[in-house]
Design a protein around this motif. Structure first.
Motif, mmCIF file in Angstrom:
data_model
loop_
_atom_site.group_PDB
_atom_site.id
_atom_site.type_symbol
_atom_site.label_atom_id
_atom_site.label_comp_id
_atom_site.label_asym_id
_atom_site.label_seq_id
_atom_site.Cartn_x
_atom_site.Cartn_y
_atom_site.Cartn_z
ATOM 1 N N LEU A 106 0.748 -0.567 -0.137
ATOM 2 C CA LEU A 106 0.438 0.837 0.306
ATOM 3 C C LEU A 106 0.779 1.489 -0.015
ATOM 4 O O LEU A 106 0.773 1.903 -0.631
ATOM 5 C CB LEU A 106 -0.679 -0.275 1.425
ATOM 6 C CG LEU A 106 -1.835 1.448 1.282
ATOM 7 C CD1 LEU A 106 -2.648 1.699 0.410
ATOM 8 C CD2 LEU A 106 -2.505 0.965 3.014
ATOM 9 N N HIS A 107 2.000 1.286 0.626
ATOM 10 C CA HIS A 107 2.717 1.919 0.544
ATOM 11 C C HIS A 107 3.283 2.670 -0.844
ATOM 12 O O HIS A 107 3.490 4.154 -1.446
ATOM 13 C CB HIS A 107 4.321 2.049 1.583
ATOM 14 C CG HIS A 107 4.766 3.075 2.185
ATOM 15 N ND1 HIS A 107 4.619 4.233 2.711
ATOM 16 C CD2 HIS A 107 6.384 3.138 1.531
ATOM 17 C CE1 HIS A 107 5.537 5.181 2.629
ATOM 18 N NE2 HIS A 107 6.751 4.389 1.957
ATOM 19 N N LEU A 109 2.631 2.499 -3.420
ATOM 20 C CA LEU A 109 1.149 2.554 -4.476
ATOM 21 C C LEU A 109 0.860 3.717 -4.117
ATOM 22 O O LEU A 109 0.461 4.435 -4.592
ATOM 23 C CB LEU A 109 -0.225 1.777 -4.157
ATOM 24 C CG LEU A 109 -0.181 0.740 -4.709
ATOM 25 C CD1 LEU A 109 -1.459 -1.020 -4.312
ATOM 26 C CD2 LEU A 109 -0.688 0.332 -6.153
ATOM 27 N N LYS A 110 1.218 4.584 -2.922
ATOM 28 C CA LYS A 110 0.775 5.467 -2.324
ATOM 29 C C LYS A 110 1.913 6.425 -2.744
ATOM 30 O O LYS A 110 2.178 7.990 -2.996
ATOM 31 C CB LYS A 110 0.728 5.876 -1.200
ATOM 32 C CG LYS A 110 -0.717 5.629 -0.727
ATOM 33 C CD LYS A 110 -0.760 5.671 0.941
ATOM 34 C CE LYS A 110 -2.053 5.067 1.326
ATOM 35 N NZ LYS A 110 -2.670 5.304 3.278
ATOM 36 N N ASP A 112 5.195 8.327 -6.007
ATOM 37 C CA ASP A 112 4.744 9.716 -7.214
ATOM 38 C C ASP A 112 4.695 8.839 -7.955
ATOM 39 O O ASP A 112 5.739 7.367 -8.120
ATOM 40 C CB ASP A 112 5.040 10.453 -6.755
ATOM 41 C CG ASP A 112 4.753 11.209 -5.432
ATOM 42 O OD1 ASP A 112 3.867 11.234 -5.617
ATOM 43 O OD2 ASP A 112 5.499 12.111 -5.099
ATOM 44 N N ARG A 325 8.411 9.550 1.035
ATOM 45 C CA ARG A 325 7.043 10.084 1.337
ATOM 46 C C ARG A 325 6.685 10.300 0.370
ATOM 47 O O ARG A 325 7.851 11.126 -0.268
ATOM 48 C CB ARG A 325 7.019 11.094 2.273
ATOM 49 C CG ARG A 325 7.774 10.713 3.811
ATOM 50 C CD ARG A 325 7.072 9.657 4.435
ATOM 51 N NE ARG A 325 5.946 9.615 4.275
ATOM 52 C CZ ARG A 325 5.468 8.249 4.929
ATOM 53 N NH1 ARG A 325 5.477 7.366 5.517
ATOM 54 N NH2 ARG A 325 3.830 8.453 4.838
ATOM 55 N N PRO A 326 5.518 10.425 -0.182
ATOM 56 C CA PRO A 326 4.937 11.002 -1.556
ATOM 57 C C PRO A 326 5.561 12.889 -1.360
ATOM 58 O O PRO A 326 4.895 13.873 -0.405
ATOM 59 C CB PRO A 326 3.526 10.899 -1.441
ATOM 60 C CG PRO A 326 3.331 10.594 0.061
ATOM 61 C CD PRO A 326 4.253 9.547 0.121
ATOM 62 N N GLN A 329 1.015 15.711 -2.904
ATOM 63 C CA GLN A 329 0.292 15.658 -1.008
ATOM 64 C C GLN A 329 -1.523 16.299 -1.069
ATOM 65 O O GLN A 329 -1.416 17.119 -2.664
ATOM 66 C CB GLN A 329 0.602 16.647 -0.394
ATOM 67 C CG GLN A 329 2.328 16.432 0.209
ATOM 68 C CD GLN A 329 2.277 14.890 1.308
ATOM 69 O OE1 GLN A 329 0.809 14.431 1.255
ATOM 70 N NE2 GLN A 329 3.281 13.931 0.635
ATOM 71 N N ASP A 330 -1.923 15.488 -0.379
ATOM 72 C CA ASP A 330 -3.850 16.269 -0.270
ATOM 73 C C ASP A 330 -4.130 17.700 -0.878
ATOM 74 O O ASP A 330 -3.240 18.136 0.543
ATOM 75 C CB ASP A 330 -4.627 14.638 -0.229
ATOM 76 C CG ASP A 330 -5.063 13.957 -1.135
ATOM 77 O OD1 ASP A 330 -4.911 13.997 -2.093
ATOM 78 O OD2 ASP A 330 -4.933 12.676 -0.763
ATOM 79 N N ARG A 423 -8.280 16.812 -3.031
ATOM 80 C CA ARG A 423 -7.536 15.304 -3.279
ATOM 81 C C ARG A 423 -7.838 14.700 -3.780
ATOM 82 O O ARG A 423 -8.219 14.634 -5.075
ATOM 83 C CB ARG A 423 -8.386 14.843 -1.683
ATOM 84 C CG ARG A 423 -8.932 14.695 -1.012
ATOM 85 C CD ARG A 423 -9.463 14.319 0.248
ATOM 86 N NE ARG A 423 -10.929 14.372 -0.009
ATOM 87 C CZ ARG A 423 -11.925 15.354 0.227
ATOM 88 N NH1 ARG A 423 -11.345 16.848 1.478
ATOM 89 N NH2 ARG A 423 -13.179 15.549 0.441
ATOM 90 N N GLN A 424 -6.500 13.857 -4.268
ATOM 91 C CA GLN A 424 -6.319 12.853 -5.359
ATOM 92 C C GLN A 424 -7.321 11.856 -5.540
ATOM 93 O O GLN A 424 -7.653 11.817 -7.234
ATOM 94 C CB GLN A 424 -5.161 12.261 -5.047
ATOM 95 C CG GLN A 424 -4.106 13.024 -4.998
ATOM 96 C CD GLN A 424 -2.656 12.449 -4.973
ATOM 97 O OE1 GLN A 424 -2.289 11.909 -5.579
ATOM 98 N NE2 GLN A 424 -2.199 12.692 -3.865
ATOM 99 N N ALA A 425 -8.327 11.171 -4.849
ATOM 100 C CA ALA A 425 -9.279 10.086 -4.890
ATOM 101 C C ALA A 425 -10.674 11.602 -5.698
ATOM 102 O O ALA A 425 -10.883 10.659 -6.964
ATOM 103 C CB ALA A 425 -9.436 9.392 -3.964
#
Length: 597
Positions: A106-107, A109-110, A112, A325-326, A329-330, A423-425
C-alpha cells in the motif's frame, strides 16, 4: 563500503510491537511456553544429580525408579511444549509478515510516479516480499529463542554460581567475553548482508526487465548481451555473499574456542573439588551437563545471530522504503460537479527531478471549455502524454497552475479549482484516462469492470457492457460477470480489451475523459468499432484526445500541437483547416499519421 548502522533497540521494538500487538494473546502464550521449556530444561539435570547421588549412597530402588520416571515425564512434557511453541511461532510469523507485506505494498502504491520511474517492479517485489521473508523468523521464534537461549545461558551460570563460585566465575567470564565478541562480529556483518540484499534486489529487477522483453530479445538477437548481463549480476551477487560469509566464518569457529575453554576450566576446578571432597559425583555430572547444555544454546545463538544479521539488513531496507514519502500531497478538498469539466493551463512548465536541464513542457497555456473536445498532436517526445498525466496529478508542475472545474455550473458557484487543492481520489473520480495499454486483472469480469467497487449494481454493469458494444462477447462467457479473465488478456482481442477499458470509464461517469492514443494499435475495422464507443464516451463530457490518426481528431473542437514541449499551434479545428498556412492544414495535406511519426 559505506558503513551501515544497525537499527537501535527502539527500531526493533517499534517494528515488533506494531505487528505483534494484534496477536498479543498468541505472543503471550508463546513467551510463557518458551520460558516453561527453559525451566524444564534446567530442572531435568537436577533430577539426574539426585539419581546419581542416591545411587552412590545406596538408597532404595523405589527412589531411583521415581527419579527416572520424573526425568522421562519432564522430557516428554518438554517435547510437547516445543511442538506448541513451534506452531504458535509459525502462526505469529506469517500473520505479522503478511500484514507487513500489505502495508509495504500500500505504501508503494501511494508513492509518486517519479518513485516508480526510478525503481523497477522486480526490485520492489524483492523489497516487499524478499526482505519481508527474511523477517518471518524475526517476528516469532528468532526473538523468543534468542532471548530464551540467553536466559538459558544465564540460568546455567546462576546455577553454577550456586553450586560453587569457582565454577561460576571462570565460566561466566568466558561466556561474557564470548557474547561481546559476537556482538562485535555482528556489527561487521550487518552492512555486508545489507549490501547482499541490495545486489539481489537489482538482480530481480534485471530478471523482470528481460522477461518482459523476451520477444524483442529473441527477434533482435540480443541473447548474448542478456546472458552477459545475467552473468555480471550473478557474479556481483556471489561477491556480495562471499564478503558477508568471510566474516561469518569467524563467527562459526568462535564457539569451538569458548567450549574448549569452558571444559578446561570445569576440568581443573571439578577435579580439585572432587579430590578435596567438596563435590559429589552427581554435582560433577551436573556441572559438565550444564556446560553441554550451554553448548546447544550458544550454537543456536550463533545461528540466530546470523538470522538477526540478515533480518537487520532487511529491517534497514524496509525502514528506508517506509521513510520515502510522496511529494504529491492531498489538498484541503474541493467538490467537482457531476457534469462536463473545463481545463485551464496557466504557464505550466514541467521537468523531471532527476533531469533539471530538460523541460518536458515549457510555459503551456490554454483553455478547454466544458463539453468541448481537444485534440493534442505532436511528434513522439513532444510532451503530449506528460500534459495529460499532470491533469491526473501523477506529477505536479514545476511551475504554473492547472485548474479543473465548470465555471458556468450552478453547482458550488461554478468555480475552476487548482487541482493541488483537491484530494487525489476526488480528482481521479472526476477525470478518467484510457491508454493503448489496457491493464486487466486475473479476476472476474465484474471486478475488471468495476475495479473492485462492490457498490455498483449489476444492472448498471450489464447496461454498460451493451453500450460499449461488448454484448456478443459477454453472451459467450460461461459464467457471465463471474467469468475469470486472465491477466495477459487471453481470450480478448485488442479491441475487446479497449472496449472493456471504456466500460470502466462509463461506470465511473467522469466529467473529463482523456484518451491517450487509445486506438493507435488497432486495425482499421476494429478502430471503427472503437470510434463508435468513443462517440458515446464523449457525449456530454469534456475530452482530451492524443492521437496519430486523422479519424480520431476529426471529432475534436479544438486542436493543440506541441513541439519540444512548447505550443506550436492552437485554435479551433475549423479555423485551422481554413488557414492553408497553419501547421494542422499541412498535417492534413501530408497525412497526419506519417507527419507525426
Amino acid at each position: 563500503m559505506q558503513e551501515t548502522q544497525a537499527p537501535s533497540f527502539r527500531q526493533y521494538w517499534s517494528l515488533l510491537s506494531d505487528y505483534l500487538r494484534p496477536q498479543k494473546g498468541r505472543v503471550t502464550g508463546l513467551v510463557l511456553l518458551a520460558l516453561g521449556s527453559i525451566g524444564l530444561r534446567l530442572a531435568n539435570p537436577q533430577i539426574v544429580r539426585r539419581f546419581l547421588d542416591a545411587a552412590e549412597t545406596g538408597e532404595g530402588l523405589e527412589r531411583l525408579f521415581g527419579a527416572a520416571a520424573l526425568f522421562m515425564g519432564i522430557a516428554l512434557v518438554r517435547q510437547v511444549v516445543q511442538i506448541v511453541v513451534t506452531y504458535l511461532g509459525e502462526t505469529v510469523a506469517w500473520s505479522a509478515t503478511n500484514a507487513l507485506r500489505a502495508d509495504l505494498a500500500l505504501h508503494c502504491l501511494k508513492l509518486d510516479m517519479s518513485f516508480h520511474k526510478q525503481h523497477k517492479p522486480g526490485e520492489l517485489i524483492e523489497r516487499v516480499d524478499g526482505d519481508v521473508n527474511q523477517l518471518a523468523n524475526f517476528f516469532s521464534l528468532l526473538v523468543v529463542r534468542l532471548g530464551g537461549n540467553l536466559l538459558l545461558v544465564l540460568g546455567v551460570l546462576v546455577l553454577l554460581w550456586v553450586q560453587d563460585w569457582r565454577f561460576g566465575l571462570p565460566l561466566s567470564s568466558i561466556a561474557v567475553l564470548g557474547l561481546l565478541a559476537l556482538n562485535r562480529l555482528n556489527k561487521l556483518t550487518i552492512p555486508r548482508w545489507q549490501a547482499f540484499r541490495e545486489v539481489e534486489a537489482k538482480l530481480f529487477g534485471f530478471l523482470e526487465e528481460w522477461l518482459n522483453g523476451t520477444e524483442e530479445i529473441q527477434t533482435s538477437g540480443a541473447k548474448p548481451f542478456i546472458m552477459l548481463r545475467l552473468f555480471q549480476s550473478l557474479r556481483a551477487r556471489w561477491q556480495a555473499v562471499f564478503k558477508a560469509m568471510r566474516v561469518q566464518v569467524l563467527v562459526a569457529v568462535f564457539p569451538l574456542n569458548v567450549f574448549a575453554l569452558a571444559y578446561v576450566a570445569a576440568h581443573i576446578v571439578g577435579t580439585s573439588g572432587f579430590l578435596e571432597g567438596r563435590i559429589t559425583i552427581g554435582a560433577l555430572y551436573v556441572i559438565f551437563y550444564y556446560i553441554d547444555v550451554m553448548k546447544e544454546p550458544l550454537w543456536e545463538i550463533l545461528q540466530q545471530v546470523e538470522d538477526l544479521q540478515r533480518a537487520t539488513a532487511s529491517i534497514n531496507r524496509i525502514a528506508e522504503l517506509r521513510q520515502i514519502r510522496p511529494t504529491i500531497q492531498d489538498g484541503a478538498g474541493v467538490e467537482f460537479p457531476q457534469e462536463a469539466l473545463g481545463v485551464h493551463f496557466d504557464a505550466v512548465t514541467f521537468h523531471y527531478e532527476d533531469d533539471l536541464s530538460t523541460k518536458i513542457l515549457d510555459e503551456i497555456t490554454f483553455q478547454l471549455e466544458p463539453g468541448k473536445v481537444l485534440g493534442v498532436l505532436g511528434r513522439t517526445g513532444s510532451g503530449k502524454s506528460t500534459l495529460t498525466r499532470l491533469i491526473l496529478r501523477f506529477y505536479d508542475p514545476t511551475s504554473g497552475t492547472i485548474r479543473v472545474g465548470s465555471p458556468n455550473s450552478s453547482h458550488n458557484g461554478g468555480q475552476m479549482h487548482d487541482i493541488r487543492q483537491a484530494r487525489q481520489a476526488d480528482l481521479r473520480r472526476s477525470v478518467s484516462m484510457v491508454t493503448q495499454e489496457v491493464q486487466l486483472f486475473q479476476t472476474t469480469v465484474r471486478n475488471n469492470l468495476t475495479l473492485f467497487d462492490d457498490s455498483i449494481p449489476e444492472e448498471r454493469i450489464l447496461q454498460v457492457i451493451d453500450s460499449v458494444g461488448l454484448g456478443s462477447w459477454f453472451s459467450a462467457l460461461p459464467k457471465g460477470l463471474d467469468s475469470i479473465l486472465e491477466q495477459d488478456n487471453t481470450g480478448l482481442s485488442a479491441g475487446e480489451a479497449q472496449l472493456l477499458a471504456f466500460g470502466r470509464v462509463f461506470l465511473t461517469n467522469p466529467g473529463l475523459v482523456i484518451l491517450d492514443e487509445a486506438s493507435s494499435r488497432l486495425d482499421p475495422h476494429t478502430e471503427r468499432l472503437i470510434e463508435r464507443a468513443v462517440d458515446q464516451l464523449l457525449e456530454n463530457r469534456t475530452g482530451i484526445i492524443i492521437a496519430h490518426r486523422l479519424a480520431t481528431v476529426q471529432r475534436a473542437d479544438e486542436i493543440l500541437i506541441l513541439d519540444d514541449g512548447r505550443i506550436a499551434e492552437s485554435g479551433r479545428r475549423a479555423d485551422l483547416i481554413r488557414d492553408p498556412n497553419s501547421i494542422f492544414s499541412t498535417l492534413l495535406r501530408t497525412g497526419l499519421q506519417e507527419a507525426l511519426t
